[in-house]
Design an enzyme around this catalytic site. Structure first.
Site, PDB file in Angstrom:
ATOM      1  N   ASN A   1      -5.048   2.087   3.511  1.00  0.00           N
ATOM      2  CA  ASN A   1      -5.347   2.771   4.889  1.00  0.00           C
ATOM      3  C   ASN A   1      -4.064   4.280   4.578  1.00  0.00           C
ATOM      4  O   ASN A   1      -3.216   4.227   4.172  1.00  0.00           O
ATOM      5  CB  ASN A   1      -4.205   2.559   5.688  1.00  0.00           C
ATOM      6  CG  ASN A   1      -4.556   1.010   6.863  1.00  0.00           C
ATOM      7  OD1 ASN A   1      -6.181   1.035   6.520  1.00  0.00           O
ATOM      8  ND2 ASN A   1      -4.041   0.494   6.895  1.00  0.00           N
TER       9      ASN A   1
ATOM     10  N   GLN B   1      -3.695  -1.848  -0.551  1.00  0.00           N
ATOM     11  CA  GLN B   1      -3.013  -3.365   0.024  1.00  0.00           C
ATOM     12  C   GLN B   1      -4.108  -4.017   0.043  1.00  0.00           C
ATOM     13  O   GLN B   1      -5.275  -3.957  -0.211  1.00  0.00           O
ATOM     14  CB  GLN B   1      -3.419  -3.198   1.665  1.00  0.00           C
ATOM     15  CG  GLN B   1      -1.548  -2.858   2.174  1.00  0.00           C
ATOM     16  CD  GLN B   1      -1.288  -2.306   3.319  1.00  0.00           C
ATOM     17  OE1 GLN B   1      -0.795  -3.817   4.125  1.00  0.00           O
ATOM     18  NE2 GLN B   1      -1.509  -1.469   4.700  1.00  0.00           N
TER      19      GLN B   1
ATOM     20  N   HIS C   1       5.216  10.373  -5.322  1.00  0.00           N
ATOM     21  CA  HIS C   1       5.281  10.539  -4.456  1.00  0.00           C
ATOM     22  C   HIS C   1       4.455  11.120  -3.889  1.00  0.00           C
ATOM     23  O   HIS C   1       3.544  11.429  -2.694  1.00  0.00           O
ATOM     24  CB  HIS C   1       6.525  10.976  -4.051  1.00  0.00           C
ATOM     25  CG  HIS C   1       7.089  10.313  -2.795  1.00  0.00           C
ATOM     26  ND1 HIS C   1       7.364   9.220  -2.107  1.00  0.00           N
ATOM     27  CD2 HIS C   1       7.129  11.196  -1.577  1.00  0.00           C
ATOM     28  CE1 HIS C   1       7.268   9.235  -1.235  1.00  0.00           C
ATOM     29  NE2 HIS C   1       7.302  10.392  -1.117  1.00  0.00           N
TER      30      HIS C   1
ATOM     31  N   HIS D   1       3.951   7.409  -0.294  1.00  0.00           N
ATOM     32  CA  HIS D   1       3.818   7.660  -1.185  1.00  0.00           C
ATOM     33  C   HIS D   1       1.927   6.316  -1.975  1.00  0.00           C
ATOM     34  O   HIS D   1       1.796   5.922  -0.823  1.00  0.00           O
ATOM     35  CB  HIS D   1       5.024   6.352  -2.073  1.00  0.00           C
ATOM     36  CG  HIS D   1       4.756   6.216  -3.462  1.00  0.00           C
ATOM     37  ND1 HIS D   1       6.046   6.562  -3.999  1.00  0.00           N
ATOM     38  CD2 HIS D   1       3.361   6.043  -4.728  1.00  0.00           C
ATOM     39  CE1 HIS D   1       6.097   6.283  -5.077  1.00  0.00           C
ATOM     40  NE2 HIS D   1       4.500   6.456  -5.457  1.00  0.00           N
TER      41      HIS D   1
ATOM     42  N   CYS E   1       8.933   4.339  -4.823  1.00  0.00           N
ATOM     43  CA  CYS E   1       9.171   5.595  -6.143  1.00  0.00           C
ATOM     44  C   CYS E   1       9.904   4.963  -7.078  1.00  0.00           C
ATOM     45  O   CYS E   1      10.454   3.768  -6.771  1.00  0.00           O
ATOM     46  CB  CYS E   1      10.400   6.240  -5.073  1.00  0.00           C
ATOM     47  SG  CYS E   1       8.961   8.115  -4.652  1.00  0.00           S
TER      48      CYS E   1
ATOM     49  N   CYS F   1      12.252   6.163  -0.244  1.00  0.00           N
ATOM     50  CA  CYS F   1      11.065   5.820  -0.787  1.00  0.00           C
ATOM     51  C   CYS F   1      10.915   4.072  -1.140  1.00  0.00           C
ATOM     52  O   CYS F   1      10.737   4.228  -2.373  1.00  0.00           O
ATOM     53  CB  CYS F   1      10.045   6.875  -1.158  1.00  0.00           C
ATOM     54  SG  CYS F   1       8.678   5.778  -1.534  1.00  0.00           S
TER      55      CYS F   1
ATOM     56  N   HIS G   1      -0.440   4.650  -2.123  1.00  0.00           N
ATOM     57  CA  HIS G   1      -0.718   2.906  -2.014  1.00  0.00           C
ATOM     58  C   HIS G   1      -2.125   2.236  -1.272  1.00  0.00           C
ATOM     59  O   HIS G   1      -2.352   3.232  -0.328  1.00  0.00           O
ATOM     60  CB  HIS G   1       0.305   2.516  -1.317  1.00  0.00           C
ATOM     61  CG  HIS G   1       1.357   2.492  -0.378  1.00  0.00           C
ATOM     62  ND1 HIS G   1       1.081   3.809   0.811  1.00  0.00           N
ATOM     63  CD2 HIS G   1       0.922   1.246   0.649  1.00  0.00           C
ATOM     64  CE1 HIS G   1       1.454   3.268   2.255  1.00  0.00           C
ATOM     65  NE2 HIS G   1       1.385   1.768   1.647  1.00  0.00           N
TER      66      HIS G   1
HETATM   67 ZN    ZN Z   1       7.429   7.815  -3.946  1.00  0.00          ZN
END
Ligand code: ZN
Ligand code: ZN
Ligand code: ZN
Length: 317
Positions: free
Chosen positions: A129, A144, A89, A140, A33, A30, A142
Site C-alpha cells: 500500500n 507487506q 527513508h 518509508h 530507518c 520511523c 515498504h
Molecule cells: Zn524511515
C-alpha cells in the site's frame, strides 16, 4: 482475535481488537530507518521484519467465542510481515535502481517459500500500500506479507475460472488473455522480453494495470534469473510512467497473485501482479460507491483503451 465466517458470502473475516490499539508514533520517528528498533544500522539493502501489530499470528489464541454451525469461528493463525525496500527513508519503489528492485523480488521469493512451507499457511499474499491518501501512515518504502490459513476469495475465484478454462480448452486462461491483448494491441502499456504490462479489456479501475510473465509460471519462485531482472525493470517502468503522468509520487495498492501453498497442484494458474490505484484522473479520486461496494459491480467511467494510451505515452524514465 479470531476469524469469523460470513455464511452469506462464504468468506472469512479477520477480527482483531488489537490493531486499533496501535500507538501513535512520534512525528519524526520511523521504525524502518537504519538503527531504529530491530533495523540494523548498515549492511542491508532489503529486510523482512515481523509486523508489530499483526492481524494474523503464528501463536494465535483460541477464540473467546464458541463456534456453532452457522456462526463459525477459528483462530487467526498466520503470519504478518513487513518488507523494508531500502534503507533510504525518502525513496519510493520507483526511485530505486533495478538491482535494488531485484533484491526485493528475491526477498519476496524467499518469504513465499519459507512461509508457504508452514502447514497452517495456505496462501502467501504479498502486497504494497503506498501513499497517505490510501491511509498509509509510514512513508518509508515498504511492502507487506499476509500468510493466510485459507485461500482468499479473489484468488479462489481466479483459481476456479482458470481451472474451468483449462479443463474446457486445455489452455491457460492467463496465457490466452496475453495472446488476445497482444493481438488487439490497444491496451498494452509496455512490454519487455519476458513481461507484458497492460490494462485488461475488463479493467476494474482506470489505472488498474496488470503485469503478466509471458511464460506460463505459477509463482514468483518459478522465474529464471533473467525473468527476475525483467520483472524489476518493467516494474520500475510502470511506476515511472505513473509518477510522470500524474507529476507526483503516485499512490497505489500493488498485489502479487501466485499459486496457493496448500500442497495441491495448480498447473492452470499463472503468476501476475495487479495494481489498484485510487485516482481516475489527476486530482480526481475514484470513489467506490454503492454499486461497487454494495453490489460488487465496478463502474468504469472511461475506456481501458484510452487510459492505456495515456500510460503508454507517459515517459518511462
Ligand atoms: Zn524511515
Ligand atoms: Zn499461463
Ligand atoms: Zn489476479
Amino acid at each position: 482475535m479470531e476469524l469469523r465466517w460470513d455464511p452469506l458470502l462464504r468468506e472469512w473475516i479477520i477480527v482483531s481488537d488489537i490493531r486499533w490499539r496501535r500507538p501513535l508514533l512520534p512525528k519524526d520517528f520511523c521504525p524502518f530507518c537504519p538503527g531504529s528498533e530491530e533495523v540494523p544500522e548498515s549492511g542491508w539493502t532489503v529486510l523482512s521484519l515481523p509486523n508489530k501489530f499483526p492481524s494474523l499470528r503464528s501463536d494465535a489464541p483460541p477464540p473467546n467465542i464458541k463456534s456453532d454451525k452457522l456462526y463459525r469461528v477459528r483462530p487467526a493463525k498466520g503470519v504478518c510481515e513487513v518488507i523494508v525496500y531500502t534503507p533510504k527513508h525518502d525513496a519510493t519503489l520507483a526511485d530505486l535502481d533495478v538491482e535494488n528492485i531485484r533484491a526485493i523480488i528475491d526477498l519476496w521469493a524467499d518469504r513465499f517459500e519459507d512461509l508457504g512451507k508452514r502447514d497452517y499457511v495456505k496462501y502467501v499474499f504479498i502486497f504494497e500500500n503506498k501513499g497517505r491518501i490510501i491511509g498509509v501512515t509510514l512513508d518509508h518504502p515498504h511492502g507487506q506479507i499476509y500468510a493466510f490459513p485459507f485461500i482468499p476469495p479473489l484468488i479462489k475465484r481466479e483459481l476456479d475460472s482458470s481451472k474451468r478454462y483449462w479443463k474446457r480448452t486445455g489452455k491457460c486462461l492467463f496465457c490466452t488473455i496475453i495472446e488476445k491483448e497482444r493481438a488487439e494491441a490497444v491496451r498494452i502499456v509496455c512490454e519487455n522480453e519476458d513481461f507484458i504490462c497492460f490494462l485488461p479489456f475488463f479493467a476494474h479501475l482506470p489505472y488498474g494495470v496488470h503485469i503478466y510473465p509471458l511464460r506460463h509460471v505459477g509463482a514468483r519462485t518459478d522465474l529464471t534469473d533473467r525473468e527476475k531482472d525483467s520483472l524489476a525493470s518493467i516494474l520500475k517502468k510502470i511506476l515511472r510512467k505513473f509518477d510522470n503522468l500524474f507529476n507526483m509520487s503516485f499512490p497505489y495498492r500493488m498485489v502479487l497473485h501466485q499459486r496457493p501453498t496448500d500442497g495441491k497442484p495448480y498447473p492452470y494458474y499463472h503468476f501476475h501482479i495487479e495494481f489498484y490505484p485510487p485516482y481516475r484522473e489527476k486530482d480526481k479520486i475514484k470513489h467506490l460507491g454503492g454499486v461497487e461496494t454494495g453490489a460488487g459491480t465496478m463502474t468504469f467511467d472511461y475506456t481501458p483503451e484510452l487510459k492505456a494510451k495515456e500510460l503508454r505515452e507517459s515517459p518511462e524514465t
